[in-house]
Design a protein around this motif. Sequence first.
Motif, PDB file in Angstrom:
ATOM      1  N   ASN A 167       0.984  -1.669   0.102  1.00 60.61           N
ATOM      2  CA  ASN A 167      -0.333  -0.104   0.246  1.00 60.61           C
ATOM      3  C   ASN A 167       0.668   1.550   0.157  1.00 60.61           C
ATOM      4  O   ASN A 167       0.449   2.162  -0.864  1.00 60.61           O
ATOM      5  CB  ASN A 167      -1.078  -0.600   1.697  1.00 60.61           C
ATOM      6  CG  ASN A 167      -2.371  -1.254   1.333  1.00 60.61           C
ATOM      7  OD1 ASN A 167      -2.515  -1.306   0.590  1.00 60.61           O
ATOM      8  ND2 ASN A 167      -2.646  -1.359   2.390  1.00 60.61           N
ATOM      9  N   THR A 168       1.742   1.696   0.960  1.00 60.94           N
ATOM     10  CA  THR A 168       2.769   2.269   0.646  1.00 60.94           C
ATOM     11  C   THR A 168       4.121   2.806  -0.192  1.00 60.94           C
ATOM     12  O   THR A 168       3.494   3.912  -0.423  1.00 60.94           O
ATOM     13  CB  THR A 168       3.390   2.641   1.752  1.00 60.94           C
ATOM     14  OG1 THR A 168       2.611   1.867   3.782  1.00 60.94           O
ATOM     15  CG2 THR A 168       4.442   3.601   2.320  1.00 60.94           C
ATOM     16  N   CYS A 169       4.531   2.198  -1.171  1.00 63.02           N
ATOM     17  CA  CYS A 169       5.482   2.089  -1.739  1.00 63.02           C
ATOM     18  C   CYS A 169       4.692   2.223  -2.547  1.00 63.02           C
ATOM     19  O   CYS A 169       4.838   2.533  -3.787  1.00 63.02           O
ATOM     20  CB  CYS A 169       6.145   0.852  -1.866  1.00 63.02           C
ATOM     21  SG  CYS A 169       7.403   0.697   0.078  1.00 63.02           S
TER      22      CYS A 169
ATOM     23  N   ARG B 151       3.771   9.422  -4.975  1.00 59.86           N
ATOM     24  CA  ARG B 151       3.885  10.050  -4.096  1.00 59.86           C
ATOM     25  C   ARG B 151       4.310   9.474  -3.575  1.00 59.86           C
ATOM     26  O   ARG B 151       4.589  10.202  -2.275  1.00 59.86           O
ATOM     27  CB  ARG B 151       2.011  11.044  -3.847  1.00 59.86           C
ATOM     28  CG  ARG B 151       3.179  12.317  -2.956  1.00 59.86           C
ATOM     29  CD  ARG B 151       3.705  13.452  -3.383  1.00 59.86           C
ATOM     30  NE  ARG B 151       4.179  14.334  -3.018  1.00 59.86           N
ATOM     31  CZ  ARG B 151       5.196  14.912  -2.317  1.00 59.86           C
ATOM     32  NH1 ARG B 151       6.243  14.803  -3.635  1.00 59.86           N
ATOM     33  NH2 ARG B 151       4.927  15.901  -1.828  1.00 59.86           N
ATOM     34  N   GLY B 152       3.463   8.399  -2.479  1.00 62.32           N
ATOM     35  CA  GLY B 152       3.303   7.581  -1.419  1.00 62.32           C
ATOM     36  C   GLY B 152       5.558   7.038  -1.454  1.00 62.32           C
ATOM     37  O   GLY B 152       6.360   7.296  -1.125  1.00 62.32           O
TER      38      GLY B 152
ATOM     39  N   LEU C 118       8.629   8.644   1.206  1.00 58.88           N
ATOM     40  CA  LEU C 118       9.725   7.251   0.873  1.00 58.88           C
ATOM     41  C   LEU C 118      11.001   7.539   0.775  1.00 58.88           C
ATOM     42  O   LEU C 118      12.554   7.937   1.995  1.00 58.88           O
ATOM     43  CB  LEU C 118       9.283   5.906   1.638  1.00 58.88           C
ATOM     44  CG  LEU C 118       7.866   5.679   1.767  1.00 58.88           C
ATOM     45  CD1 LEU C 118       7.556   4.196   1.451  1.00 58.88           C
ATOM     46  CD2 LEU C 118       7.845   5.603   3.476  1.00 58.88           C
ATOM     47  N   ASP C 119      11.356   7.772  -0.552  1.00 59.35           N
ATOM     48  CA  ASP C 119      12.077   7.766  -1.147  1.00 59.35           C
ATOM     49  C   ASP C 119      13.771   8.886  -1.086  1.00 59.35           C
ATOM     50  O   ASP C 119      14.322   9.354  -0.347  1.00 59.35           O
ATOM     51  CB  ASP C 119      12.320   8.707  -2.348  1.00 59.35           C
ATOM     52  CG  ASP C 119      12.391   6.804  -3.320  1.00 59.35           C
ATOM     53  OD1 ASP C 119      12.552   5.634  -2.802  1.00 59.35           O
ATOM     54  OD2 ASP C 119      11.412   7.505  -4.366  1.00 59.35           O
ATOM     55  N   ALA C 120      12.074  10.335   0.037  1.00 59.13           N
ATOM     56  CA  ALA C 120      13.294  11.212   0.151  1.00 59.13           C
ATOM     57  C   ALA C 120      12.995  11.421   1.794  1.00 59.13           C
ATOM     58  O   ALA C 120      13.784  12.343   2.719  1.00 59.13           O
ATOM     59  CB  ALA C 120      11.751  12.362  -0.148  1.00 59.13           C
TER      60      ALA C 120
ATOM     61  N   ILE D 142       5.143  -2.090  12.731  1.00 56.17           N
ATOM     62  CA  ILE D 142       6.010  -2.755  11.191  1.00 56.17           C
ATOM     63  C   ILE D 142       6.435  -0.636  10.629  1.00 56.17           C
ATOM     64  O   ILE D 142       5.381   0.215  11.235  1.00 56.17           O
ATOM     65  CB  ILE D 142       4.702  -2.712  10.596  1.00 56.17           C
ATOM     66  CG1 ILE D 142       4.461  -4.577  10.499  1.00 56.17           C
ATOM     67  CG2 ILE D 142       4.756  -2.650   9.033  1.00 56.17           C
ATOM     68  CD1 ILE D 142       3.120  -4.421  10.227  1.00 56.17           C
ATOM     69  N   ASP D 143       7.413  -0.609  10.229  1.00 54.03           N
ATOM     70  CA  ASP D 143       8.274   0.381   9.553  1.00 54.03           C
ATOM     71  C   ASP D 143       8.198   0.453   7.905  1.00 54.03           C
ATOM     72  O   ASP D 143       8.337  -1.006   7.794  1.00 54.03           O
ATOM     73  CB  ASP D 143       9.488   0.615  10.337  1.00 54.03           C
ATOM     74  CG  ASP D 143       9.630   1.417  11.388  1.00 54.03           C
ATOM     75  OD1 ASP D 143       8.137   1.226  12.276  1.00 54.03           O
ATOM     76  OD2 ASP D 143      10.068   1.519  11.958  1.00 54.03           O
ATOM     77  N   VAL D 144       7.890   1.013   7.046  1.00 59.25           N
ATOM     78  CA  VAL D 144       8.175   1.487   5.965  1.00 59.25           C
ATOM     79  C   VAL D 144       8.468   1.699   5.733  1.00 59.25           C
ATOM     80  O   VAL D 144       8.592   3.086   5.571  1.00 59.25           O
ATOM     81  CB  VAL D 144       6.539   0.890   5.705  1.00 59.25           C
ATOM     82  CG1 VAL D 144       6.948   0.915   3.613  1.00 59.25           C
ATOM     83  CG2 VAL D 144       5.598   0.038   5.424  1.00 59.25           C
ATOM     84  N   ASP D 145       9.742   1.654   4.820  1.00 60.50           N
ATOM     85  CA  ASP D 145      10.665   3.123   4.072  1.00 60.50           C
ATOM     86  C   ASP D 145      11.760   2.308   2.567  1.00 60.50           C
ATOM     87  O   ASP D 145      11.158   1.815   2.215  1.00 60.50           O
ATOM     88  CB  ASP D 145      12.005   3.001   5.603  1.00 60.50           C
ATOM     89  CG  ASP D 145      12.932   2.107   4.946  1.00 60.50           C
ATOM     90  OD1 ASP D 145      13.279   0.516   4.502  1.00 60.50           O
ATOM     91  OD2 ASP D 145      13.472   2.460   6.469  1.00 60.50           O
TER      92      ASP D 145
END
Length: 146
Positions: free
Chosen positions: A103-105, A110-111, A115-117, A136-139
Amino acid sequence: MNWTRMGAIALVIVGLTASPAPLNAEGKTSGEAASESGFSIEETWARVAPEMGKQLPMAVDDKTTWLTVRNDGPVLVSTFRRNLPKEEIVAAKDEMERSAIQNTCRGTQRGKELLDAGGVVRQVFYDQADQLAVTIDVDSKSCNQD
């Protein structure tokens, strides 16, 4: 569980409140005109969190309630309560993590840019007794795992 709905809502709000220009690795918007009014990831999350919080608490599914969202520097932290015993939540962590990454990546461009920033999206889950069950961490590194 309806994680797609949760992710979609979060990313729509992020898209509406974040700077319209893409962010670069330093967290600033790219482009000559945009750089003057660009926001760091910390500033972006500080703007996004209150907007998202206006929608909360919100039922995600019949067992999950999205309680709060806040920014902690480059981390956007959402807290949830699952009406399940801690053991069941822990057992489902891998599935929940895959869904959060998806969902995030891949939910919106924009999501991924956020994350890339240097942004991190953290989901903290509490069990039916309000005890911490899973975080849970998403980067950006999460997005590159496949």
